[in-house]
Design a protein around this motif. Structure first.
Motif, PDB file in Angstrom:
ATOM      1  N   GLY A   1      -9.315  73.912   4.478  1.00  0.00           N
ATOM      2  CA  GLY A   1      -9.243  75.335   4.232  1.00  0.00           C
ATOM      3  C   GLY A   1     -10.632  75.956   4.186  1.00  0.00           C
ATOM      4  O   GLY A   1     -11.603  75.419   4.719  1.00  0.00           O
ATOM      5  N   VAL A   2     -10.743  77.105   3.496  1.00  0.00           N
ATOM      6  CA  VAL A   2     -12.004  77.821   3.395  1.00  0.00           C
ATOM      7  C   VAL A   2     -12.823  77.269   2.238  1.00  0.00           C
ATOM      8  O   VAL A   2     -12.316  77.100   1.132  1.00  0.00           O
ATOM      9  N   ASN A   3     -14.102  76.975   2.512  1.00  0.00           N
ATOM     10  CA  ASN A   3     -15.024  76.488   1.494  1.00  0.00           C
ATOM     11  C   ASN A   3     -16.275  77.355   1.486  1.00  0.00           C
ATOM     12  O   ASN A   3     -16.753  77.782   2.539  1.00  0.00           O
ATOM     13  N   ILE A   4     -16.796  77.581   0.284  1.00  0.00           N
ATOM     14  CA  ILE A   4     -18.008  78.367   0.105  1.00  0.00           C
ATOM     15  C   ILE A   4     -19.060  77.475  -0.541  1.00  0.00           C
ATOM     16  O   ILE A   4     -18.753  76.719  -1.468  1.00  0.00           O
ATOM     17  N   GLY A   5     -20.290  77.546  -0.039  1.00  0.00           N
ATOM     18  CA  GLY A   5     -21.311  76.668  -0.578  1.00  0.00           C
ATOM     19  C   GLY A   5     -22.697  77.253  -0.532  1.00  0.00           C
ATOM     20  O   GLY A   5     -22.917  78.385  -0.077  1.00  0.00           O
ATOM     21  N   LEU A   6     -23.636  76.464  -1.020  1.00  0.00           N
ATOM     22  CA  LEU A   6     -25.038  76.843  -1.046  1.00  0.00           C
ATOM     23  C   LEU A   6     -25.877  75.634  -0.671  1.00  0.00           C
ATOM     24  O   LEU A   6     -25.647  74.523  -1.163  1.00  0.00           O
ATOM     25  N   GLY A   7     -26.832  75.831   0.218  1.00  0.00           N
ATOM     26  CA  GLY A   7     -27.718  74.756   0.632  1.00  0.00           C
ATOM     27  C   GLY A   7     -29.173  75.134   0.439  1.00  0.00           C
ATOM     28  O   GLY A   7     -29.540  76.311   0.462  1.00  0.00           O
ATOM     29  N   ALA A   8     -30.007  74.128   0.223  1.00  0.00           N
ATOM     30  CA  ALA A   8     -31.434  74.372   0.036  1.00  0.00           C
ATOM     31  C   ALA A   8     -32.222  73.214   0.610  1.00  0.00           C
ATOM     32  O   ALA A   8     -31.745  72.074   0.621  1.00  0.00           O
ATOM     33  N   MET A   9     -33.423  73.510   1.096  1.00  0.00           N
ATOM     34  CA  MET A   9     -34.281  72.453   1.600  1.00  0.00           C
ATOM     35  C   MET A   9     -35.733  72.890   1.563  1.00  0.00           C
ATOM     36  O   MET A   9     -36.053  74.078   1.607  1.00  0.00           O
ATOM     37  N   VAL A  10     -36.605  71.899   1.440  1.00  0.00           N
ATOM     38  CA  VAL A  10     -38.043  72.092   1.559  1.00  0.00           C
ATOM     39  C   VAL A  10     -38.568  70.952   2.419  1.00  0.00           C
ATOM     40  O   VAL A  10     -38.296  69.783   2.136  1.00  0.00           O
ATOM     41  N   SER A  11     -39.291  71.278   3.463  1.00  0.00           N
ATOM     42  CA  SER A  11     -39.827  70.264   4.364  1.00  0.00           C
ATOM     43  C   SER A  11     -41.327  70.464   4.522  1.00  0.00           C
ATOM     44  O   SER A  11     -41.795  71.581   4.719  1.00  0.00           O
ATOM     45  N   GLY A  12     -42.080  69.365   4.408  1.00  0.00           N
ATOM     46  CA  GLY A  12     -43.507  69.421   4.623  1.00  0.00           C
ATOM     47  C   GLY A  12     -44.307  69.952   3.462  1.00  0.00           C
ATOM     48  O   GLY A  12     -45.480  70.302   3.623  1.00  0.00           O
ATOM     49  N   TYR A  13     -43.717  70.002   2.257  1.00  0.00           N
ATOM     50  CA  TYR A  13     -44.438  70.564   1.106  1.00  0.00           C
ATOM     51  C   TYR A  13     -45.377  69.545   0.472  1.00  0.00           C
ATOM     52  O   TYR A  13     -46.574  69.777   0.355  1.00  0.00           O
TER      53      TYR A  13
ATOM     54  N   VAL B   1     -43.968  67.707  13.699  1.00  0.00           N
ATOM     55  CA  VAL B   1     -43.962  68.578  14.874  1.00  0.00           C
ATOM     56  C   VAL B   1     -44.758  69.840  14.571  1.00  0.00           C
ATOM     57  O   VAL B   1     -44.503  70.524  13.562  1.00  0.00           O
ATOM     58  N   ASN B   2     -45.722  70.144  15.402  1.00  0.00           N
ATOM     59  CA  ASN B   2     -46.506  71.374  15.285  1.00  0.00           C
ATOM     60  C   ASN B   2     -46.162  72.295  16.445  1.00  0.00           C
ATOM     61  O   ASN B   2     -46.344  71.940  17.607  1.00  0.00           O
ATOM     62  N   ARG B   3     -45.659  73.488  16.125  1.00  0.00           N
ATOM     63  CA  ARG B   3     -45.339  74.487  17.144  1.00  0.00           C
ATOM     64  C   ARG B   3     -46.527  75.413  17.337  1.00  0.00           C
ATOM     65  O   ARG B   3     -47.068  75.944  16.360  1.00  0.00           O
ATOM     66  N   SER B   4     -46.919  75.627  18.578  1.00  0.00           N
ATOM     67  CA  SER B   4     -48.044  76.528  18.834  1.00  0.00           C
ATOM     68  C   SER B   4     -47.701  77.965  18.443  1.00  0.00           C
ATOM     69  O   SER B   4     -48.596  78.768  18.157  1.00  0.00           O
ATOM     70  N   GLU B   5     -46.405  78.293  18.400  1.00  0.00           N
ATOM     71  CA  GLU B   5     -45.983  79.645  18.040  1.00  0.00           C
ATOM     72  C   GLU B   5     -46.119  79.935  16.549  1.00  0.00           C
ATOM     73  O   GLU B   5     -46.178  81.099  16.136  1.00  0.00           O
ATOM     74  N   THR B   6     -46.136  78.882  15.718  1.00  0.00           N
ATOM     75  CA  THR B   6     -46.225  79.088  14.273  1.00  0.00           C
ATOM     76  C   THR B   6     -47.269  78.149  13.678  1.00  0.00           C
ATOM     77  O   THR B   6     -46.930  77.243  12.906  1.00  0.00           O
ATOM     78  N   PRO B   7     -48.534  78.311  14.030  1.00  0.00           N
ATOM     79  CA  PRO B   7     -49.565  77.417  13.499  1.00  0.00           C
ATOM     80  C   PRO B   7     -49.800  77.646  12.009  1.00  0.00           C
ATOM     81  O   PRO B   7     -49.729  78.770  11.518  1.00  0.00           O
ATOM     82  N   ASP B   8     -50.032  76.555  11.283  1.00  0.00           N
ATOM     83  CA  ASP B   8     -50.404  76.625   9.867  1.00  0.00           C
ATOM     84  C   ASP B   8     -49.406  77.403   9.030  1.00  0.00           C
ATOM     85  O   ASP B   8     -49.773  78.200   8.154  1.00  0.00           O
ATOM     86  N   THR B   9     -48.128  77.186   9.271  1.00  0.00           N
ATOM     87  CA  THR B   9     -47.106  77.888   8.479  1.00  0.00           C
ATOM     88  C   THR B   9     -46.827  77.197   7.159  1.00  0.00           C
ATOM     89  O   THR B   9     -46.154  77.757   6.296  1.00  0.00           O
ATOM     90  N   GLY B  10     -47.335  75.971   6.976  1.00  0.00           N
ATOM     91  CA  GLY B  10     -47.094  75.264   5.730  1.00  0.00           C
ATOM     92  C   GLY B  10     -45.674  74.740   5.650  1.00  0.00           C
ATOM     93  O   GLY B  10     -45.030  74.477   6.660  1.00  0.00           O
ATOM     94  N   ALA B  11     -45.169  74.596   4.434  1.00  0.00           N
ATOM     95  CA  ALA B  11     -43.846  74.016   4.225  1.00  0.00           C
ATOM     96  C   ALA B  11     -42.742  74.961   4.666  1.00  0.00           C
ATOM     97  O   ALA B  11     -42.848  76.183   4.543  1.00  0.00           O
ATOM     98  N   GLU B  12     -41.671  74.383   5.210  1.00  0.00           N
ATOM     99  CA  GLU B  12     -40.466  75.130   5.532  1.00  0.00           C
ATOM    100  C   GLU B  12     -39.582  75.174   4.283  1.00  0.00           C
ATOM    101  O   GLU B  12     -39.275  74.139   3.685  1.00  0.00           O
ATOM    102  N   LYS B  13     -39.142  76.364   3.873  1.00  0.00           N
ATOM    103  CA  LYS B  13     -38.296  76.521   2.692  1.00  0.00           C
ATOM    104  C   LYS B  13     -37.127  77.416   3.041  1.00  0.00           C
ATOM    105  O   LYS B  13     -37.317  78.489   3.626  1.00  0.00           O
ATOM    106  N   LEU B  14     -35.921  76.972   2.694  1.00  0.00           N
ATOM    107  CA  LEU B  14     -34.735  77.768   2.972  1.00  0.00           C
ATOM    108  C   LEU B  14     -33.733  77.621   1.837  1.00  0.00           C
ATOM    109  O   LEU B  14     -33.535  76.525   1.304  1.00  0.00           O
ATOM    110  N   LEU B  15     -33.102  78.729   1.467  1.00  0.00           N
ATOM    111  CA  LEU B  15     -32.039  78.750   0.466  1.00  0.00           C
ATOM    112  C   LEU B  15     -31.022  79.776   0.917  1.00  0.00           C
ATOM    113  O   LEU B  15     -31.302  80.980   0.884  1.00  0.00           O
TER     114      LEU B  15
END
Length: 452
Positions: free
Chosen positions: A71-83, A46-60
């Motif tokens: 109950g209550v749980n605490i965690g950490l997530g990470a992803m890289v898309s399109g790299y 998917v290419n968004r016209s609002e964010t052209p050529d942004t490269g890979a999506e990275k989140l941590l």
């Protein structure tokens, strides 16, 4: 008395937990192909016209969630898309609470080297959960005459197993994009979006012809499930080691958020009783969806009527009787893998896998109203969400499970529910919060992708 090991009890994969955990962790993260009921997906970028050529999506990002049982749980997530490859995603998550914990990760839609049409996905999750619930029997006893089988259409909400235990699963999936229709020249399609709406040519929907329109994908999946129940004086566990062969024809305009067209999926799953899986079973399913667009209105950029039909049958399923007329099911698909209803895909007003039997039928209608107004469009610190639109949805559902595949069995005494949903398109992926009510319960589900 329950035996201690390897009984054919509930095998609940908890497949929603990994995408949900990463979803929370990444503030509605980008999965290139989110998990849906069908195992095959159109390979796309998917290419968004609002964010052209942004490269890979990275989140941590860290996250916190709480449920009544965990109950209550605490965690950490990470992803890289399109790299490494434009359509590929790598992600993982880890979390923990007082009793519960989980860790999982995967690679989605890796295009095999020197090929154009073969895509490999590998994903797994290991976790421990307090008070797991399964609408199933222990597997070694007979249900007395006059008492409904656990999970059957007439069963009681009190017929379930519940205890702390593990729930682990892992899948290996190979998909092949056939060289016809929209993927005639290339195994992956590209969608151009502006404001979350398709601006490039639709990949299907104008005519129903797999040779000319839409994308056809074949899938071969090997899937594994393990679940345990740790009672005070005993332990039950069960496993699945099965394969699925399926074929998807997606003839919609935009596979991520269809506004017109249709899609069909046919598959067969089989467990030969390998390793810890002691039961041999077969399950056949068929799903069809149809979408109608009513165009724009003063407040909506899209108005869509979405219809879905699903049915399944287990030819290996059979009843065994004792001398008193008690019944026990043999060679049946585990309730989460076969003719099952209830949960975040089908019959959302009922608990996960509330109903299961030899055969099933299900139908639903959704009215999807995509708002022109986006309240966070100009909020600068939320730009990383890539959130293009919000969608209001109303839906109704009807379904039935039964011991035979006949109209008299499946079209009488059906179960019903209804609900509303708030959905959003973020970085080209639909996420949803569904609230549904039935005569048994009211449930809220947070999940990636439309249910169909």
């Amino acid at each position: 008395m329950m035996n201690k090991r390897h009984k054919n009890v509930a095998i609940k994969p908890l497949r929603g937990l990994l995408p949900l955990a990463v979803l929370i962790a990444a503030s509605l993260t980008l999965f290139s192909q989110p998990s849906t009921a069908a195992s095959a997906h159109v390979k796309s970028s998917v290419n968004r016209s609002e964010t052209p050529d942004t490269g890979a999506e990275k989140l941590l990002l860290p996250y916190v969630f709480s449920t009544d049982s965990m109950g209550v749980n605490i965690g950490l997530g990470a992803m890289v898309s399109g790299y490494y490859q434009e359509q590929m995603t790598v992600g993982g998550t880890v979390y923990g609470g007082d009793v519960s914990y989980g860790v999982g990760g995967g690679v989605w839609n890796y295009k095999l080297p020197k090929t154009e049409r073969f895509y490999l996905s590998l994903v797994g999750f290991m976790g421990y959960y307090p008070q797991q619930k399964a609408y199933a029997s222990s597997g070694d006893g007979y249900t007395p005459p006059g008492t409904p089988l656990p999970g059957s259409n007439d069963s009681s909400t009190e017929q379930f197993l519940q205890a702390d235990g593990s729930s682990n699963w892992w899948d290996i999936k190979l998909e092949y994009a056939l060289p016809i229709g929209a993927t005639k020249d290339k195994g992956r399609v590209t969608y151009e979006l502006t404001g979350g709406l398709l601006t490039s040519e639709p990949t299907g929907g104008k005519v129903w012809n797999p040779l000319e329109s839409g994308a056809t994908v074949a899938v071969l999946k090997q899937f594994n499930r393990y679940e345990s129940y740790e009672f005070d004086d005993d332990e039950l566990d069960g496993a699945v080691h099965a394969i699925e062969l399926g074929l998807l024809y997606n003839n919609t305009d935009f596979s991520v958020n269809p506004s017109f067209g249709s899609k069909q999926y046919l598959s067969i799953s089989h467990d030969a009783g390998w390793f810890e899986s002691e039961q041999s079973w077969t399950f056949v399913e068929f799903e069809a969806s149809k979408y109608f667009s009513f165009g724009q209105s003063d407040y909506a950029s899209q108005r869509i009527l979405a219809l879905n039909f699903w049915t399944g049958y287990s030819p290996s399923w059979e009843l065994e009787y004792d001398e008193q007329g008690g019944r026990k099911v043999n060679n049946n698909a585990p309730y989460s893998e076969g003719a099952s209803l209830g949960g975040f895909y089908r019959m959302r007003g009922f608990e996960s896998n509330r109903f299961h039997d030899k055969a099933s039928i299900y139908a639903t209608a959704e009215y999807r109203y995509t708002l022109k107004y986006n309240p966070i469009e100009d909020v600068s610190w939320l730009k990383f969400l890539r959130l293009d639109w919000f969608q209001l949805v109303g839906f109704v559902e009807a379904g039935r499970v039964g011991e035979s595949y006949t109209a008299d069995e499946l079209l009488t005494d059906m179960k019903y529910d209804y609900g509303v949903s708030l959905r959003a398109l973020t970085a080209g992926i639909v996420v949803r919060l569904d609230v549904a009510t039935s005569d048994e319960s009211t449930n809220a589900w947070v999940m990636v992708d439309h249910p169909f």
